[in-house]
Scaffold this motif. Structure first.
Motif, short mmCIF file in Angstrom:
data_model
loop_
_atom_site.label_atom_id
_atom_site.label_comp_id
_atom_site.label_asym_id
_atom_site.label_seq_id
_atom_site.Cartn_x
_atom_site.Cartn_y
_atom_site.Cartn_z
N GLN B 26 0.84 -1.21 0.00
CA GLN B 26 0.00 0.00 0.00
C GLN B 26 0.86 1.25 0.00
N LYS B 27 1.95 1.18 0.81
CA LYS B 27 2.85 2.35 0.90
C LYS B 27 3.50 2.63 -0.46
N GLU B 28 3.98 1.55 -1.09
CA GLU B 28 4.59 1.69 -2.43
C GLU B 28 3.61 2.32 -3.40
N PHE B 29 2.37 1.79 -3.36
CA PHE B 29 1.32 2.25 -4.27
C PHE B 29 1.05 3.73 -4.07
N LEU B 30 0.92 4.12 -2.79
CA LEU B 30 0.62 5.52 -2.48
C LEU B 30 1.74 6.45 -2.94
N ILE B 31 2.98 6.05 -2.69
CA ILE B 31 4.10 6.92 -3.05
C ILE B 31 4.28 6.99 -4.57
N ASN B 32 4.19 5.82 -5.23
CA ASN B 32 4.38 5.82 -6.69
C ASN B 32 3.29 6.59 -7.42
#
Lengths: 40, 356
Positions: B26-32
């Motif tokens: 989720q963190k990766e998705f939000l940042i990307n």
């Protein structure tokens, strides 16, 4: 190579550390943009 | 269909993860996707403040303004793929806009730059501006590839040279740098006229020209050997050279193509603005570069696609229009634009580091 003669070599960018910094920097930047849009 | 099955696979993959991995996913998705999330939030916020923002008029306005900038962004994107940049783009747009305007002024216009010259055929003028753009692009590409100079410096030099030529051009025939206006009606209709209307609102023709440019560029980037070579040179110049790619030829061709795109932009801008001066095209390159970076054309080279460039151009334009709708101070708008570019670069760098 002797690191004492080349002190800058010690500061070689660590990939993991770099990602950690960006993980903080990106949300801060986005939050700043949103804040500027909403406040002003 | 491919797109849907892709998303389905991603969703299944996400479901199979354990709680900790899900969190990091989720963190990766939000940042990307931070910029897209910002865009959605900005659209919703602007809509709540001013519902006209999502009206047909405003949407057509956003599409038109974006379409006018598409060719220059598509051109610059190629140079960025080669780990370079092109600072001369805006001035080439200015020069080609002034050339188009001067050659297509109405015969009855009193302060015509070339009084005895009747308006030339539109295809001929289009060809002339393409050639002008291609020449500047060739000089850029030649100096970068043959002399191994940094694109930043080479294009800075050509920017100044082109500006000098532009200033000299608009003082020709005693014109004394006056704005070039009074364009021939056929030219204005050709660019800003409307073949298709959406309800009562006319869609200007240059939106379709922008679309044609995008299709041509997509074809060149994805379906030709030249496109593949461009990405190979951008990823690793030495490896491409060893693999038999002609690096010099590819670099020159990318810049020539970019120059031609600036010619197209100049041709469209001349009619769209209607009154062209030496400052036409000023800072266009910065907006185009920003759009490319936002659209995922990475400065590390060898990455990017035309779809991304189009999204970048639209995203930037939506934010600019939204800032106007919110009547945010013009000075503050520059700060926000700068921060958006900075955020886009940071996200791009992070993606690159994670992938490496």
């Amino acid at each position: 190579m002797n690191n004492k003669s080349y002190p800058f070599l010690k500061t070689k960018i660590n990939k993991e550390r770099y990602i950690q910094i960006l993980d903080v920097a990106i949300p801060v930047l986005i939050a700043t943009i949103l804040l500027l849009i909403i406040v002003f | 269909m491919n797109f849907i099955s892709n998303w389905k696979q991603k969703f299944l993959h996400y479901k199979s993860l354990n709680a900790k991995d899900k969190l990091s996913y989720q963190k990766e998705f939000l940042i990307n996707n931070a910029l897209y999330i910002l865009l959605i939030l900005a659209i919703i916020y602007t809509y709540t403040q001013n519902p006209k923002f999502l009206g047909t008029n405003s949407i057509i306005n956003i599409i038109s303004l974006s379409a006018a900038n598409l060719p220059i962004a598509c051109g610059i994107a190629g140079t960025i793929v080669l780990t370079g940049t092109d600072l001369s783009a805006g001035r080439v747009v200015g020069l080609t806009a002034c050339v188009s305007a001067s050659l297509l002024q109405a015969i009855a216009y009193t302060s015509k730059m070339f009084p005895s010259l009747p308006p030339l055929p539109i295809p001929l003028v289009f060809l002339i501006v393409l050639i002008i753009g291609a020449i500047v692009g060739y000089v850029n590409g030649f100096c970068i590839s043959k002399f191994n100079l940094h694109p930043f410096i080479v294009t800075l030099a050509t920017q100044l040279i082109v500006y000098g030529i532009l200033l000299m051009y608009i003082t020709l025939n005693g014109n004394n740098g006056q704005p070039l206006s009074g364009l021939d009606a056929s030219y204005k209709v050709f660019v800003t006229g409307s073949l298709i209307s959406l309800g009562k609102i006319a869609i200007p023709n240059y939106v379709w020209y922008g679309l044609i440019v995008v299709i041509i560029m997509w074809f060149i980037w994805n379906k030709t050997a030249f496109g593949k070579n461009m990405f190979a040179v951008g990823s690793n110049k030495d490896a491409a050279n060893v693999s038999g790619v002609n690096v010099v030829k590819t670099t020159i061709l990318v810049h020539v193509l970019a120059g031609m795109m600036y010619g197209v932009t100049g041709f469209i801008e001349a009619a769209r603005i209607g009154s062209n001066t030496a400052s036409t095209g000023l800072n266009y390159e910065s907006d185009a570069i920003a759009a490319c970076v936002i659209g995922g054309v990475s400065f590390v080279g060898g990455t990017g696609n035309i779809g991304g460039v189009v999204i970048g151009v639209f995203l930037l334009r939506i934010i600019f229009v939204a800032l106007n709708f919110l009547s945010i101070d013009v000075n503050l708008q520059y700060i926000i634009k700068g921060l958006i570019i900075l955020a886009a670069c940071a996200i791009d760098m992070r993606k690159y580091l994670v992938r490496r």
